[in-house]
Design a protein around this motif. Structure first.
Motif, PDB file in Angstrom:
ATOM      1  N   GLU A   1       0.883  -1.121   0.047  1.00  0.00           N
ATOM      2  CA  GLU A   1      -0.202  -0.050  -0.251  1.00  0.00           C
ATOM      3  C   GLU A   1       0.862   1.217   0.018  1.00  0.00           C
ATOM      4  O   GLU A   1       1.785   1.221   0.653  1.00  0.00           O
ATOM      5  N   TYR A   2       0.542   2.210  -0.820  1.00  0.00           N
ATOM      6  CA  TYR A   2       1.455   3.530  -0.956  1.00  0.00           C
ATOM      7  C   TYR A   2       0.479   4.518  -0.391  1.00  0.00           C
ATOM      8  O   TYR A   2      -0.684   4.599  -0.530  1.00  0.00           O
ATOM      9  N   ASN A   3       1.489   5.241   0.350  1.00  0.00           N
ATOM     10  CA  ASN A   3       0.980   6.491   1.019  1.00  0.00           C
ATOM     11  C   ASN A   3       1.695   7.696   0.143  1.00  0.00           C
ATOM     12  O   ASN A   3       2.701   8.152   0.224  1.00  0.00           O
ATOM     13  N   TYR A   4       0.882   8.354  -0.893  1.00  0.00           N
ATOM     14  CA  TYR A   4       1.330   9.298  -1.455  1.00  0.00           C
ATOM     15  C   TYR A   4       1.413  10.610  -0.920  1.00  0.00           C
ATOM     16  O   TYR A   4       1.771  11.864  -1.666  1.00  0.00           O
ATOM     17  N   ASP A   5       1.019  10.769   0.100  1.00  0.00           N
ATOM     18  CA  ASP A   5       0.998  11.975   1.030  1.00  0.00           C
ATOM     19  C   ASP A   5       2.428  12.135   1.729  1.00  0.00           C
ATOM     20  O   ASP A   5       2.633  13.222   2.334  1.00  0.00           O
ATOM     21  N   LEU A   6       3.036  10.998   1.946  1.00  0.00           N
ATOM     22  CA  LEU A   6       4.048  10.937   3.171  1.00  0.00           C
ATOM     23  C   LEU A   6       5.368  10.571   2.164  1.00  0.00           C
ATOM     24  O   LEU A   6       5.686   9.414   1.767  1.00  0.00           O
ATOM     25  N   TYR A   7       6.366  11.392   2.173  1.00  0.00           N
ATOM     26  CA  TYR A   7       7.643  11.360   1.691  1.00  0.00           C
ATOM     27  C   TYR A   7       8.591  10.747   2.626  1.00  0.00           C
ATOM     28  O   TYR A   7       9.169  11.543   3.473  1.00  0.00           O
ATOM     29  N   SER A   8       8.917   9.389   2.713  1.00  0.00           N
ATOM     30  CA  SER A   8       9.702   8.680   3.853  1.00  0.00           C
ATOM     31  C   SER A   8      10.856   8.324   3.396  1.00  0.00           C
ATOM     32  O   SER A   8      11.972   8.317   4.107  1.00  0.00           O
ATOM     33  N   GLU A   9      10.922   7.859   2.071  1.00  0.00           N
ATOM     34  CA  GLU A   9      11.981   7.339   1.589  1.00  0.00           C
ATOM     35  C   GLU A   9      12.957   8.308   0.940  1.00  0.00           C
ATOM     36  O   GLU A   9      12.664   9.188   0.404  1.00  0.00           O
ATOM     37  N   ASN A  10      14.534   8.010   1.153  1.00  0.00           N
ATOM     38  CA  ASN A  10      15.365   9.005   0.814  1.00  0.00           C
ATOM     39  C   ASN A  10      16.701   8.348   0.061  1.00  0.00           C
ATOM     40  O   ASN A  10      16.781   7.349   0.737  1.00  0.00           O
ATOM     41  N   ILE A  11      17.405   9.165  -0.670  1.00  0.00           N
ATOM     42  CA  ILE A  11      18.672   8.783  -0.982  1.00  0.00           C
ATOM     43  C   ILE A  11      19.575   9.738  -0.579  1.00  0.00           C
ATOM     44  O   ILE A  11      19.508  11.070  -1.140  1.00  0.00           O
ATOM     45  N   TYR A  12      20.384   9.669   0.211  1.00  0.00           N
ATOM     46  CA  TYR A  12      21.509  10.668   0.595  1.00  0.00           C
ATOM     47  C   TYR A  12      20.997  11.814   1.159  1.00  0.00           C
ATOM     48  O   TYR A  12      21.213  12.899   0.778  1.00  0.00           O
ATOM     49  N   GLY A  13      19.499  11.458   1.925  1.00  0.00           N
ATOM     50  CA  GLY A  13      19.047  12.758   2.368  1.00  0.00           C
ATOM     51  C   GLY A  13      17.920  13.539   1.415  1.00  0.00           C
ATOM     52  O   GLY A  13      17.369  14.429   1.894  1.00  0.00           O
ATOM     53  N   TYR A  14      18.055  12.947   0.331  1.00  0.00           N
ATOM     54  CA  TYR A  14      16.903  13.698  -0.668  1.00  0.00           C
ATOM     55  C   TYR A  14      15.841  12.775  -0.755  1.00  0.00           C
ATOM     56  O   TYR A  14      15.917  11.439  -1.058  1.00  0.00           O
ATOM     57  N   TYR A  15      14.776  13.138  -0.258  1.00  0.00           N
ATOM     58  CA  TYR A  15      13.562  12.493  -0.461  1.00  0.00           C
ATOM     59  C   TYR A  15      13.154  12.012  -1.903  1.00  0.00           C
ATOM     60  O   TYR A  15      13.406  12.882  -2.877  1.00  0.00           O
ATOM     61  N   ILE A  16      12.616  10.737  -2.089  1.00  0.00           N
ATOM     62  CA  ILE A  16      12.094  10.403  -3.426  1.00  0.00           C
ATOM     63  C   ILE A  16      10.646   9.930  -3.436  1.00  0.00           C
ATOM     64  O   ILE A  16      10.010  10.155  -2.232  1.00  0.00           O
ATOM     65  N   ASP A  17      10.071  10.269  -4.584  1.00  0.00           N
ATOM     66  CA  ASP A  17       8.600  10.083  -4.735  1.00  0.00           C
ATOM     67  C   ASP A  17       8.179   8.645  -4.070  1.00  0.00           C
ATOM     68  O   ASP A  17       8.918   7.674  -3.960  1.00  0.00           O
TER      69      ASP A  17
END
Length: 189
Positions: free
Chosen positions: A28-44
Motif C-alpha cells: 500500500e502506497y501513501n502518496y502524501d508521505l515522503y519517507s524514503e530518501n537517497i543521501y538525505g534527498y526524499y524520493i517519490d
C-alpha cells in the motif's frame, strides 16, 4: 529528486501491488508521505525499496506468459559498499525468475552513478535467464562506461541501439517487441 516519479502511463496495463506474483504484491502506497530518501534527498513514494539504501526500483510491467519484465530505477547503483546487485538479485530477480521471467529490461536514465565491485551476481543472473536476456535501456554514458570497467556489459546488453529515446511513447508490449528485436539482432551478429 522528489519530483522524479516512476513512469505512470503503464499503470493502466500493470500495477505491481495488484500482481500476486510480484515481489511487491499487496503493498500500500501513501502518496502524501515522503519517507524514503537517497543521501538525505526524499524520493517519490511510488518508488519501491528492495534492500538498497541508495537504489530504488519500480516494476513498470511484467508479462509472465512472454517471460519479461520492465523495471525503472533511481539513485546510485553501489555494488562496492551496499552490494546492490546482490539485493536486487536475491530480493527481486530470483522471485521473478521463479514465475518464468527470463527477459529483463532495466530503464536506467535515473541512475545517477555506479560503483562496481565484482561481476559474480551479474554472471549468476545471466546464467539464470538461460534463453532470455538482460537489457539496460537509456543508461547514462558515464554509467555505462563505469559498468564496462567492471565487465558488466558481458551480462547486461546496453548502449547503442538500446538508447531508446522515445520509449515512453510505446505501450508495454510494443516496447518489449522493440527491445527483444534489438537484442535478437545483437545475438545474431
Amino acid at each position: 529528486m522528489h519530483t522524479i516519479t516512476p513512469y505512470e502511463r503503464w499503470n493502466q496495463y500493470y500495477n505491481s501491488s495488484y500482481d500476486d506474483r510480484s515481489p511487491f504484491a499487496g503493498k500500500e502506497y501513501n502518496y502524501d508521505l515522503y519517507s524514503e530518501n537517497i543521501y538525505g534527498y526524499y524520493i517519490d513514494p511510488a518508488w519501491d525499496f528492495f534492500g538498497s539504501e541508495t537504489l530504488y526500483i519500480k516494476i513498470l510491467f511484467a508479462d509472465y506468459d512472454r517471460g519479461f519484465a520492465v523495471m525503472e530505477m533511481i539513485g546510485e547503483w553501489n555494488d562496492a559498499i551496499n552490494n546492490d546487485i546482490m539485493q536486487l538479485k536475491r530480493n527481486i530477480i530470483e522471485h521473478m525468475i521463479d514465475f518464468g521471467v527470463n527477459k529483463f529490461a532495466l530503464v536506467g536514465e535515473n541512475i545517477m552513478n555506479f560503483h562496481g565491485s565484482d561481476d559474480c551476481y551479474y554472471e549468476e543472473w545471466f546464467d539464470d535467464v538461460e534463453d532470455g536476456w538482460i537489457a539496460g535501456v537509456n543508461f547514462k554514458d558515464f554509467v555505462i562506461d563505469e559498468m564496462k570497467n567492471y565487465n558488466i556489459d558481458n551480462y547486461i546488453n546496453m548502449s547503442g541501439s538500446l538508447q531508446i529515446e522515445k520509449w515512453r511513447t510505446l505501450p508495454p508490449l510494443r516496447f518489449f517487441e522493440v527491445v527483444n528485436s534489438l537484442i535478437a539482432r545483437r545475438l545474431a551478429i
